[in-house]
Write a protein that holds these residues in place. Sequence first.
Motif, mmCIF file in Angstrom:
data_model
loop_
_atom_site.group_PDB
_atom_site.id
_atom_site.type_symbol
_atom_site.label_atom_id
_atom_site.label_comp_id
_atom_site.label_asym_id
_atom_site.label_seq_id
_atom_site.Cartn_x
_atom_site.Cartn_y
_atom_site.Cartn_z
ATOM 1 N N VAL A 218 10.200 0.314 1.324
ATOM 2 C CA VAL A 218 10.937 -0.169 -0.017
ATOM 3 C C VAL A 218 10.599 0.900 -0.606
ATOM 4 O O VAL A 218 10.279 2.223 -1.256
ATOM 5 C CB VAL A 218 9.481 -1.337 -0.340
ATOM 6 N N ALA A 219 11.565 1.084 -1.875
ATOM 7 C CA ALA A 219 12.192 1.784 -2.141
ATOM 8 C C ALA A 219 11.484 2.553 -3.713
ATOM 9 O O ALA A 219 11.437 3.243 -4.263
ATOM 10 C CB ALA A 219 14.007 2.208 -2.890
ATOM 11 N N ASN A 220 11.689 0.956 -4.262
ATOM 12 C CA ASN A 220 10.236 1.255 -5.232
ATOM 13 C C ASN A 220 8.947 0.252 -5.161
ATOM 14 O O ASN A 220 9.112 -1.015 -5.215
ATOM 15 C CB ASN A 220 10.683 0.483 -6.573
ATOM 16 N N PRO A 221 8.148 0.679 -4.298
ATOM 17 C CA PRO A 221 6.966 -0.093 -4.340
ATOM 18 C C PRO A 221 6.033 -0.010 -5.509
ATOM 19 O O PRO A 221 5.141 -1.197 -5.384
ATOM 20 C CB PRO A 221 5.511 0.954 -3.551
ATOM 21 N N ASP A 222 6.033 0.373 -6.634
ATOM 22 C CA ASP A 222 5.398 0.108 -7.532
ATOM 23 C C ASP A 222 6.330 -0.854 -8.486
ATOM 24 O O ASP A 222 5.221 -1.878 -9.145
ATOM 25 C CB ASP A 222 6.424 1.093 -8.837
ATOM 26 N N ALA A 223 7.562 -1.699 -8.439
ATOM 27 C CA ALA A 223 7.983 -2.931 -8.836
ATOM 28 C C ALA A 223 7.724 -4.077 -7.681
ATOM 29 O O ALA A 223 7.177 -4.916 -8.144
ATOM 30 C CB ALA A 223 9.898 -2.740 -8.575
ATOM 31 N N VAL A 224 7.074 -3.292 -6.202
ATOM 32 C CA VAL A 224 6.597 -5.224 -5.863
ATOM 33 C C VAL A 224 5.538 -5.225 -6.295
ATOM 34 O O VAL A 224 4.655 -6.722 -5.825
ATOM 35 C CB VAL A 224 6.933 -4.440 -3.472
ATOM 36 N N VAL A 225 4.438 -4.559 -6.218
ATOM 37 C CA VAL A 225 2.993 -3.952 -6.743
ATOM 38 C C VAL A 225 2.869 -4.865 -7.851
ATOM 39 O O VAL A 225 2.460 -5.644 -8.329
ATOM 40 C CB VAL A 225 2.289 -3.044 -6.579
ATOM 41 N N ALA A 226 3.939 -4.384 -9.138
ATOM 42 C CA ALA A 226 3.896 -4.940 -10.077
ATOM 43 C C ALA A 226 4.231 -6.949 -10.496
ATOM 44 O O ALA A 226 3.795 -7.574 -10.969
ATOM 45 C CB ALA A 226 5.067 -4.407 -11.904
ATOM 46 N N VAL A 260 0.819 -7.205 -3.140
ATOM 47 C CA VAL A 260 -0.365 -5.769 -3.436
ATOM 48 C C VAL A 260 -0.292 -5.419 -2.966
ATOM 49 O O VAL A 260 -0.439 -4.227 -2.279
ATOM 50 C CB VAL A 260 -0.667 -7.304 -4.412
ATOM 51 N N ILE A 261 -1.047 -5.833 -1.820
ATOM 52 C CA ILE A 261 -0.975 -5.247 0.157
ATOM 53 C C ILE A 261 0.702 -4.775 0.316
ATOM 54 O O ILE A 261 -0.152 -3.439 0.761
ATOM 55 C CB ILE A 261 -1.562 -6.091 0.827
ATOM 56 N N ALA A 262 0.914 -5.101 0.828
ATOM 57 C CA ALA A 262 2.078 -3.948 1.111
ATOM 58 C C ALA A 262 2.983 -2.943 0.289
ATOM 59 O O ALA A 262 3.296 -2.364 0.832
ATOM 60 C CB ALA A 262 3.445 -5.544 1.063
#
Length: 620
Positions: A218-226, A260-262
Amino acid sequence: MGQAPGYRPEIDGLRAVAVSAVVFFHAYPEYVPGGFIGVDVFFVISGYLISGIIFDEVAQGSFTVTQFYTRRIRRLFPALILVMSTVLLASWFILLPDSFVRLGAQVAASSVFAANFYFWFQSGYFSPDTHTFPLLHLWSLGVEEQFYILWPLAVSLLAAPRRWWTAILLVGALSFGVSVLLDHHRDLDFYSPITRAWELMAGAILAWRERHAPLARVANPDAVVAIGLALVVASSLLIDQKADYPSWRAALPVAGSMLVIAGGARSRLAALMLSNRATVLTGKISYPLYLWHWPVLVLSAAVKFLPLTLLERGLAVVASYALAWATFALIETPIRFGALSSKRIGLLAGGMLATAIAGFVVVQSDGFSGRFPPELRAAAAERPIAWRFGRCLLDLGSQTEFADECFEHVRPLLSVWGDSTAGSLMPGLRVLQSRQPSGLVQVTASSCMPLLSGPISVACAENNGRVRQILSSIRPDVVLLHANGPLDVSTRTGWSNTLAALKLIGPRIIVLGPVPSWKRGLPEQALSYYITRRQLLPARSSSFVNNLWDDEQARMFFTQQGAEYISAWQVFCNADGCLTRLNDHSPAAIDSVHLTEDGSIFLIDSIEGKLLKALRPRDK
């Protein structure tokens, strides 16, 4: 996501979020109304981690059932044995026999990881009586361990990654579908391992994909976690106890946990919020914290006259954290990571068996009633048979028709209409009937005031409509109205409509005001007094007891409506306080507002003259 990772601190951080949601839901439900979703987060984490271990070991040819359950014993048993044993010991001094018997059953069921089935048949997770079950929260361990009886065996037998994937999707889809279909059967949907399996499969999906079909980075893992954290937090704040749960609503915290895990392994946001030292420590002690917090809250409340204040709940949470840390450092870690031996595993298994036996003994011994004076044992009286619960005192959630035995055909005829507190008058009315031959009609329903309009449920309104038709048909000579509830602007119209409808039927109408309302429940108040002072509660007490109605205003209101008003408060209470015991030993109430059999007889004896006068034939 690439290869299966090793230790990931952000997952301990996610555990911290999950356990904090549950703890603060139990301590402050008014602020975290949906914190129970923390359990769903735990299920996803468990499915991810344990499925990953099983996949790896089966692929390597090193998986054995014995090794798997040995790890589960080392992980779960030490803290669980300690908490259940401590709760049993503390409850010996705190809980009355009936409550102690229920605790023994909870211990026995939890020791064999069947607590979810026990509570399924005993109490809904969101029921008002949940504060009387110190081990209610152990239902989730039952669900998880029941799943892990079958899942490792299934993975081992299928033996091929593609078959695992098929099994994950099939089990997950079927489980989720059943949960949605059963969403109106709340207890079944909440407690069943069948309706919860999809949440563990959600974690298994992540574990399988990491190993056999890695997702593109994912290009932006921070967005995924958020987004994931936002879903979890929003679920804990927006979902509440009134919702049908889990059903489709649980997909929100489950999806959030998966995100969050991903994305967590490569996310700076996850590192900042979930991998810091304090959050990781909370995650590491999350299991003992989960075990300790609920019994600490429940037993703390059990020794009080009133529910815990905000400050007291905060202190209970702090104490739970301290106990959790001590358990983790002194018990869990040495046993879980210490030298492995068959003797140590045998001792743990034996300890769990001994705990189960202890719970069984408590049940079989009727809660060791000799622990308390006879007056306190009597205070734990059960619902008298004379109430005819389920037949003439209906539970409107499942019953709508009164039994034939509720209607007698003898004149003069007195009909009792009201909620369960009206049902508790029946022992006294039976004694009165033995002295003065007359007929009795009982049309009572739990939590249903005899109002024909106003703040009552749809089921109650429908029931009261049926009661009006019944009374119109049988035309009793006297109708006795009694209920536990306010007499305010919202209920006065309902009372007026009821009295107007009864006037058309033609009986004499008596409204009996509410009995004293003990804020904590009279047996609990007596027990709390004894625990803290080692003395019996005085025969009269003015502490923590209320009169729900202003007697003078009530008398004026009902007299103007053409009914006679009798104050139950004045029967039980005077300037010295309200009666707690009758004849120096018999308790007056079995809880906050329901009279014991002796309390009912005392009340009816005290107003016997007024009832007999009403039953006499009217002057022509």
